[in-house]
Design a protein around this motif. Structure first.
Motif, short mmCIF file in Angstrom:
data_model
loop_
_atom_site.label_atom_id
_atom_site.label_comp_id
_atom_site.label_asym_id
_atom_site.label_seq_id
_atom_site.Cartn_x
_atom_site.Cartn_y
_atom_site.Cartn_z
N GLN A 45 -5.26 -8.79 0.75
CA GLN A 45 -4.07 -9.13 -0.03
C GLN A 45 -4.19 -8.69 -1.49
O GLN A 45 -3.24 -8.16 -2.06
CB GLN A 45 -3.79 -10.64 0.04
CG GLN A 45 -2.52 -11.03 -0.69
CD GLN A 45 -2.08 -12.44 -0.40
OE1 GLN A 45 -2.49 -13.03 0.59
NE2 GLN A 45 -1.23 -12.97 -1.25
N THR A 46 -5.35 -8.89 -2.08
CA THR A 46 -5.54 -8.53 -3.48
C THR A 46 -5.35 -7.02 -3.68
O THR A 46 -4.65 -6.59 -4.61
CB THR A 46 -6.94 -8.95 -3.96
OG1 THR A 46 -7.07 -10.37 -3.77
CG2 THR A 46 -7.15 -8.62 -5.41
N GLU A 47 -5.96 -6.22 -2.81
CA GLU A 47 -5.80 -4.77 -2.90
C GLU A 47 -4.36 -4.36 -2.64
O GLU A 47 -3.83 -3.46 -3.30
CB GLU A 47 -6.73 -4.07 -1.91
CG GLU A 47 -8.19 -4.18 -2.26
CD GLU A 47 -9.11 -3.57 -1.21
OE1 GLU A 47 -8.60 -2.97 -0.23
OE2 GLU A 47 -10.33 -3.70 -1.36
N TYR A 48 -3.72 -5.03 -1.68
CA TYR A 48 -2.32 -4.74 -1.36
C TYR A 48 -1.44 -4.98 -2.59
O TYR A 48 -0.65 -4.11 -2.97
CB TYR A 48 -1.87 -5.59 -0.18
CG TYR A 48 -0.40 -5.50 0.15
CD1 TYR A 48 0.13 -4.38 0.77
CD2 TYR A 48 0.47 -6.55 -0.15
CE1 TYR A 48 1.47 -4.29 1.09
CE2 TYR A 48 1.81 -6.47 0.18
CZ TYR A 48 2.32 -5.35 0.79
OH TYR A 48 3.65 -5.27 1.11
N GLU A 49 -1.60 -6.12 -3.21
CA GLU A 49 -0.76 -6.45 -4.36
C GLU A 49 -1.01 -5.52 -5.54
O GLU A 49 -0.10 -5.20 -6.29
CB GLU A 49 -0.98 -7.91 -4.76
CG GLU A 49 -0.41 -8.88 -3.73
CD GLU A 49 -0.78 -10.33 -3.99
OE1 GLU A 49 -1.53 -10.62 -4.95
OE2 GLU A 49 -0.31 -11.20 -3.22
N ALA A 50 -2.25 -5.05 -5.69
CA ALA A 50 -2.59 -4.17 -6.80
C ALA A 50 -2.22 -2.71 -6.55
O ALA A 50 -1.90 -1.97 -7.49
CB ALA A 50 -4.09 -4.27 -7.09
N ASN A 51 -2.23 -2.28 -5.30
CA ASN A 51 -2.10 -0.85 -5.00
C ASN A 51 -0.85 -0.43 -4.25
O ASN A 51 -0.69 0.75 -3.94
CB ASN A 51 -3.33 -0.40 -4.20
CG ASN A 51 -4.60 -0.53 -5.03
OD1 ASN A 51 -4.66 -0.09 -6.15
ND2 ASN A 51 -5.60 -1.18 -4.45
N VAL A 52 0.02 -1.37 -3.95
CA VAL A 52 1.27 -1.03 -3.25
C VAL A 52 2.44 -1.42 -4.16
O VAL A 52 2.57 -2.57 -4.55
CB VAL A 52 1.37 -1.77 -1.90
CG1 VAL A 52 2.72 -1.48 -1.24
CG2 VAL A 52 0.22 -1.36 -0.98
N LYS A 53 3.23 -0.43 -4.50
CA LYS A 53 4.39 -0.65 -5.37
C LYS A 53 5.65 -0.16 -4.66
O LYS A 53 5.74 0.99 -4.23
CB LYS A 53 4.24 0.11 -6.69
CG LYS A 53 2.99 -0.24 -7.47
CD LYS A 53 3.00 -1.67 -7.93
CE LYS A 53 1.74 -1.99 -8.71
NZ LYS A 53 1.41 -3.38 -8.69
N TYR A 54 6.61 -1.05 -4.54
CA TYR A 54 7.89 -0.71 -3.93
C TYR A 54 8.83 -0.19 -5.01
O TYR A 54 8.81 -0.66 -6.14
CB TYR A 54 8.48 -1.94 -3.25
CG TYR A 54 7.72 -2.30 -1.99
CD1 TYR A 54 8.11 -1.82 -0.75
CD2 TYR A 54 6.59 -3.11 -2.05
CE1 TYR A 54 7.41 -2.13 0.39
CE2 TYR A 54 5.87 -3.42 -0.91
CZ TYR A 54 6.28 -2.93 0.31
OH TYR A 54 5.58 -3.23 1.44
#
Length: 114
Positions: free
Chosen positions: A26-35
């Motif tokens: 989740q931490t990597e997802y929130e930091a590395n995925v931008k909509y």
């Protein structure tokens, strides 16, 4: 093999997203995925302040896609093993449909459905 982009696109085919790397939590997802919500006057992306999908949704979809991919491995192996269409047609011409079926059956037997 499946990835985060495939999972997001499976959830929403029209999603506009930028992904850095391949997040695994989740931490990597929130930091590395931008909509992306749109573009400014210069054509640069405008990023949303929130994620369209949660890590839970994306990781569950990724696991689902990976399972489907894994379950269809036999199809990929068969496709690599089958003779070309031209060779198959030649086989039918020279050996009839029953001869062709025997040729194809050997590949199907080699790589059975799961």
């Amino acid at each position: 093999m499946t990835d985060i982009i495939s999972a997001i696109k499976a959830l929403d085919a029209n999603a506009q997203v930028v992904v850095n790397g391949e997040p695994s939590n989740q931490t990597e997802y929130e930091a590395n995925v931008k909509y992306i919500s749109g573009a400014d006057a210069n054509g640069s992306a405008i990023y949303k302040d929130t994620q369209d999908f949660t890590w839970s949704q994306v990781s569950a979809k990724k696991a689902e896609l990976q399972t489907a991919y894994d379950n269809n491995e036999y199809q990929r192996k068969r496709a690599d093993e089958y003779p070309s269409i031209a060779d198959q047609l030649d086989d039918i011409y020279h050996n009839g449909v029953d001869g062709w079926k025997a040729t194809i059956k050997s590949t199907k037997d080699k790589f059975p459905k799961n």
